[in-house]
Design a protein around this motif. Structure first.
Motif, mmCIF file in Angstrom:
data_model
loop_
_atom_site.group_PDB
_atom_site.id
_atom_site.type_symbol
_atom_site.label_atom_id
_atom_site.label_comp_id
_atom_site.label_asym_id
_atom_site.label_seq_id
_atom_site.Cartn_x
_atom_site.Cartn_y
_atom_site.Cartn_z
ATOM 1 N N UNK B 1 0.832 -1.204 0.000
ATOM 2 C CA UNK B 1 0.000 0.000 0.000
ATOM 3 C C UNK B 1 0.866 1.252 0.000
ATOM 4 N N UNK B 2 1.908 1.208 0.841
ATOM 5 C CA UNK B 2 2.847 2.327 0.901
ATOM 6 C C UNK B 2 3.524 2.555 -0.459
ATOM 7 N N UNK B 3 3.806 1.431 -1.168
ATOM 8 C CA UNK B 3 4.433 1.488 -2.490
ATOM 9 C C UNK B 3 3.567 2.301 -3.451
ATOM 10 N N UNK B 4 2.256 1.947 -3.521
ATOM 11 C CA UNK B 4 1.351 2.626 -4.453
ATOM 12 C C UNK B 4 1.174 4.090 -4.063
ATOM 13 N N UNK B 5 1.096 4.318 -2.742
ATOM 14 C CA UNK B 5 0.921 5.689 -2.253
ATOM 15 C C UNK B 5 2.088 6.581 -2.673
ATOM 16 N N UNK B 7 4.201 6.006 -5.142
ATOM 17 C CA UNK B 7 4.247 6.099 -6.609
ATOM 18 C C UNK B 7 3.305 7.186 -7.112
ATOM 19 N N UNK B 8 2.048 7.158 -6.628
ATOM 20 C CA UNK B 8 1.057 8.141 -7.083
ATOM 21 C C UNK B 8 1.425 9.538 -6.613
ATOM 22 N N UNK B 9 1.956 9.629 -5.378
ATOM 23 C CA UNK B 9 2.324 10.945 -4.861
ATOM 24 C C UNK B 9 3.445 11.560 -5.686
ATOM 25 N N UNK B 10 4.474 10.764 -6.027
ATOM 26 C CA UNK B 10 5.594 11.314 -6.781
ATOM 27 C C UNK B 10 5.201 11.625 -8.219
ATOM 28 N N UNK B 11 4.165 10.920 -8.747
ATOM 29 C CA UNK B 11 3.780 11.190 -10.136
ATOM 30 C C UNK B 11 2.879 12.416 -10.242
ATOM 31 N N UNK B 12 1.846 12.510 -9.376
ATOM 32 C CA UNK B 12 0.858 13.561 -9.572
ATOM 33 C C UNK B 12 0.984 14.723 -8.586
ATOM 34 N N UNK B 13 0.719 14.442 -7.299
ATOM 35 C CA UNK B 13 0.548 15.583 -6.395
ATOM 36 C C UNK B 13 1.878 16.208 -6.005
ATOM 37 N N UNK B 14 2.950 15.403 -6.010
ATOM 38 C CA UNK B 14 4.246 15.916 -5.587
ATOM 39 C C UNK B 14 5.200 15.933 -6.773
ATOM 40 N N UNK B 15 4.640 16.255 -7.953
ATOM 41 C CA UNK B 15 5.395 16.145 -9.205
ATOM 42 C C UNK B 15 6.690 16.940 -9.161
ATOM 43 N N UNK B 16 7.774 16.338 -9.691
ATOM 44 C CA UNK B 16 9.079 16.993 -9.552
ATOM 45 C C UNK B 16 9.184 18.258 -10.381
ATOM 46 N N UNK B 135 8.194 6.883 -9.744
ATOM 47 C CA UNK B 135 7.212 7.961 -9.780
ATOM 48 C C UNK B 135 7.801 9.244 -10.326
ATOM 49 N N UNK B 136 9.041 9.556 -9.921
ATOM 50 C CA UNK B 136 9.667 10.779 -10.415
ATOM 51 C C UNK B 136 9.860 10.726 -11.922
ATOM 52 N N UNK B 137 10.331 9.575 -12.436
ATOM 53 C CA UNK B 137 10.534 9.450 -13.878
ATOM 54 C C UNK B 137 9.236 9.526 -14.646
ATOM 55 N N UNK B 138 8.171 8.839 -14.141
ATOM 56 C CA UNK B 138 6.876 8.860 -14.831
ATOM 57 C C UNK B 138 6.298 10.268 -14.838
ATOM 58 N N UNK B 180 -2.346 21.222 -11.512
ATOM 59 C CA UNK B 180 -1.896 19.988 -10.869
ATOM 60 C C UNK B 180 -1.944 20.073 -9.357
ATOM 61 N N UNK B 181 -1.957 21.301 -8.801
ATOM 62 C CA UNK B 181 -1.978 21.390 -7.343
ATOM 63 C C UNK B 181 -3.311 20.878 -6.799
ATOM 64 N N UNK B 182 -4.322 20.715 -7.673
ATOM 65 C CA UNK B 182 -5.578 20.128 -7.248
ATOM 66 C C UNK B 182 -5.462 18.659 -6.899
ATOM 67 N N UNK B 183 -4.415 17.990 -7.427
ATOM 68 C CA UNK B 183 -4.240 16.564 -7.136
ATOM 69 C C UNK B 183 -3.900 16.305 -5.681
ATOM 70 N N UNK B 184 -3.445 17.356 -4.957
ATOM 71 C CA UNK B 184 -3.058 17.114 -3.573
ATOM 72 C C UNK B 184 -4.262 16.747 -2.713
ATOM 73 N N UNK B 185 -5.482 16.963 -3.235
ATOM 74 C CA UNK B 185 -6.669 16.623 -2.485
ATOM 75 C C UNK B 185 -6.975 15.136 -2.457
ATOM 76 N N UNK B 186 -6.416 14.348 -3.434
ATOM 77 C CA UNK B 186 -6.773 12.925 -3.471
ATOM 78 C C UNK B 186 -5.963 12.112 -2.482
#
Lengths: 174, 188
Positions: B1-5, B7-16, B135-138, B180-186
């Motif tokens: 679960x932590x893995x998916x969390x 991954x999604x955080x680094x891709x969308x809400x915390x995008x590099x 996540x960072x690369x994606x 994209x800052x709207x993704x931080x809500x999910x």
């Protein structure tokens, strides 16, 4: 889609500015980071000029990267000793900016060959533009914290680059 | 679960690119076709994952016990050169495409790699650092493709000549960052 050539900003300067966005929250941060970048860039290029003719050509990039990483480590230790408040604010972005900007100015430059002229021109332009963005974001951000957030850096820089391009091109034609 | 969390955080809400302001220039300096952009993104993701695994192992098992963790940038630069050189030459052999468009320098200068590695060696498990790197690369690949599509439409419009090129791309990227800052809500 054709890439539009910009006349005052050459490619290496533009790439360096885009990497240095992290360090533009205020004038103090911008000034200290850009001076640190300048020191790393000039010392690395001076040492590379001594080794340039003695090393095989394909390994020069590796030498440059290791030298830059070495200088970056030293500068990060200096930052931790004398400027702890900037280390608290930026954290790991200090080594990132210090390591990436010299590499960018070398690889994207048209002249190549680890020249000191290229290092000087890139670092002077970098100091000027980064400090301009730092002043604007620092002054506007005092009353409005939205300017200090990351997305505003893109918009402030875009408008600033457009204004500079407009002024310079007008003077050149007249 | 932590893995998916992670991954999604680094891709969308915390995008590099958008929320950490790194790797901006390679993302806005788009080429005239979509295939090289996708190819570069995939290469960056693969190289970043390998580098972060190697760096995590070296950092936790060698550098920290010996108390020399300030050497991490030098170790990183050696591993970076080796891995990027190998990845590019293997992809040229396997891919069989005409490869003038991808060079070692283009991937080495991407500042996402150093930042993602330095952030991922602080994770408490090796799988978490792998998730962070992927996540960072994606996220980087996603932003370059989206920005290419935006610029494709903007090129046909009438823009003031001073804004053409890099400035309008930066402003488009800023507006994308607000979206994209709207993704931080999910995130929980």
């Amino acid at each position: 889609m054709s890439t539009h050539k910009n006349k005052i900003f050459n490619t290496s300067l533009l790439a360096a500015i885009c990497t240095g966005f992290v360090a533009t929250t205020s004038l103090k941060v911008a000034l200290s980071m850009s001076i640190a970048v300048t020191i790393v860039l000039i010392i690395t290029n001076l040492i590379m000029n001594l080794f340039k003719n003695r090393a095989p050509n394909s390994m020069l990039l590796l030498f440059y990267m290791v030298l830059t990483a070495f200088m970056t480590g030293i500068m990060y230790l200096i930052f931790q000793a004398y400027l702890p408040d900037i280390v608290n604010e930026l954290g790991i972005y200090i080594p990132v900016v210090l390591f990436s900007v010299p590499l960018i100015s070398q690889i994207f430059s048209d002249k190549g060959n680890y020249s000191i002229t290229n290092a000087l021109t890139t670092s002077i332009g970098f100091i000027l533009v980064i400090c301009c963005i730092g002043i604007i974001r620092g002054i506007l951000g005092k009353n409005n914290t939205a300017i200090l957030e990351p997305p505003a850096a893109f918009i402030v820089t875009g408008i600033l680059l457009a204004i500079l391009t407009g002024i310079f091109n007008k003077k050149k034609t007249v | 679960m932590e893995f998916i969390y992670l991954l999604v955080a680094a891709t969308f809400s915390d995008n590099f690119v958008l929320s950490k302001l790194l790797g901006v220039y390679p993302a806005i300096n788009a080429q005239d076709k979509k295939a090289p952009i996708v190819r570069e993104g995939i290469l960056v993701t693969i190289a970043l994952t390998i580098i972060s695994v190697l760096n995590y192992i070296l950092y936790t098992w060698v550098l920290e016990p010996l108390n020399v963790s300030y050497l991490v940038t030098i170790i990183f630069s050696l591993i970076l050169f080796l891995v990027v050189q190998l990845t590019v030459s293997i992809s040229k052999k396997v891919g069989k495409y005409n490869n003038e468009d991808i060079s070692v320098g283009q991937i080495v200068t991407n500042s996402i790699i150093l930042a993602a590695v330095l952030l991922s060696i602080e994770q408490d498990h090796i799988m978490h650092s792998v998730a962070y790197a992927i996540g960072a690369g994606l996220g980087y690949t996603l932003i370059s493709i989206l920005l290419y599509d935006v610029m494709d439409r903007l090129d046909d419009m009438a823009i003031v000549s001073a804004f053409k090129g890099i400035p309008i791309r930066l402003i488009a990227l800023g507006l994308m960052a607000y979206a994209f800052s709207g993704f931080s809500g999910i995130m929980p």
